[in-house]
Enzyme design. Structure first.
Site, PDB file in Angstrom:
ATOM      1  N   GLY A 250       0.812  -1.212   0.000  1.00 13.58           N
ATOM      2  CA  GLY A 250       0.000   0.000   0.000  1.00 13.58           C
ATOM      3  C   GLY A 250       0.843   1.259   0.000  1.00 13.58           C
ATOM      4  O   GLY A 250       0.537   2.235  -0.686  1.00 13.58           O
ATOM      5  N   ASP A 251       1.931   1.249   0.764  1.00 16.44           N
ATOM      6  CA  ASP A 251       2.851   2.383   0.789  1.00 16.44           C
ATOM      7  C   ASP A 251       3.493   2.566  -0.587  1.00 16.44           C
ATOM      8  O   ASP A 251       3.699   3.692  -1.048  1.00 16.44           O
ATOM      9  CB  ASP A 251       3.945   2.170   1.837  1.00 16.44           C
TER      10      ASP A 251
END
Length: 304
Positions: A250-251
């Site tokens: 996600g990052d």
């Protein structure tokens, strides 16, 4: 310049055992240690994409020194605040028949440390990007993300927020440039279960109505959805591949989105780059490289 803030970074100690037995001596078959934390991951992936950023946040003790050494070794510009009490946390991730995680607490961050952070934020200028990502330690005010956005309100800085629950909801009136909940986090905010790309759209619109300019929803194997401030609703399936390590995916999507956006200020291109960067990290032991992302972009044109 892009600045990332990680309030509770970590050393992620990932160990593998053939068969984990409770109450017995277990010996590892694999060990690896990464610098961790959502904002740090964004900085690391941006560096892999050829974009510099400044990593802000807090560290402490002997683990803090090792943490700084590891990220500087990877070429990250650091401006971390060293606190006096406690150590940068170690998060243990045990890979066996099931995955188990034990996360440390982190150092004691005092009010004077927080004020030092604000002084560092004074350096930000019009056109800079600030990424606020991840959880906050219990010793910090729960309003810290909102407080920072209010503090910087008149500086014309684009602020990205990747957080959960009230940390995210409370920043919406300050009109963040981008927020990136996943479908589970979005559903938790509104008390619903969201499984498909179509299902997340009306709730992403609610986030926009509350103030978010752009809303990027990551959905793991289901792909992603982006609602833009100019009215586009973009959806994509996830690229096909074997998930090796979902930590940081996600990052990585956030870093990929920023990379694509900075290239030509086009939201569709930013979305494509974000989806493929998130997937490239998921398909790799470490975080995505530029070559891995470009390969996915070339081979998955049909998804967008």
């Amino acid at each position: 310049m892009i600045y990332t803030v990680t309030f509770n970074p970590s050393l992620d100690y990932i160990i593998g055992v053939d068969q984990f037995k409770i109450g017995a001596v277990n010996r590892t078959k694999s060990e690896i240690m990464f610098p961790g934390g959502k904002g740090i991951n964004v900085s690391l992936v941006l560096k892999n994409m050829g974009i510099d950023s400044v990593a802000l946040g807090f560290c402490g003790g002997f683990t803090g020194k090792e943490f700084v050494r590891l990220i500087e070794e990877k070429g990250i510009i650091t401006d971390l605040i060293e606190v006096e009490e406690g150590n940068t946390r170690i998060n243990v991730k045990l890979k066996a028949e099931d995955e188990t995680e034990i996360n440390g607490q982190g150092p004691n961050i005092r009010e004077e440390n927080i004020q030092t952070l604000y002084k560092k934020l004074d350096k930000l200028q019009r056109g800079d990007i600030l990424v606020l990502a991840g959880s906050i330690p219990d010793v910090m005010p729960k309003s810290i993300y909102m407080d920072i956005m209010a503090y910087l309100e008149n500086k014309e800085i684009d602020i990205v927020v990747d957080a959960t629950k009230d940390l995210l909801v409370n920043v919406l009136p300050h009109k963040p440039f981008l927020i990136k909940p996943n479908n589970h986090e979005l559903g938790e905010i509104y008390g619903v279960e969201l499984k498909t790309r179509d299902e997340v759209v009306p709730y992403a619109k609610k986030m926009q109505e509350a103030g978010a300019r752009n809303v990027l929803i990551s959905m793991a194997g289901e792909g992603a959805v982006l609602l833009t401030e100019d009215g586009q609703v973009l959806k994509a399936e996830a690229p096909k591949g074997k998930v090796v390590n979902s930590v940081g995916a996600g990052d990585s999507m956030v870093a990929g989105f920023l990379t694509g956006y900075l290239n030509n200020k086009d939201y569709k291109e930013a979305f494509k780059f974000g989806v493929c960067t998130g997937s490239a990290s998921a398909f790799s032991v470490e975080l995505a490289t530029r070559a891995e992302v470009e390969s996915l972009l070339e081979n998955n044109k049909n998804l967008f």
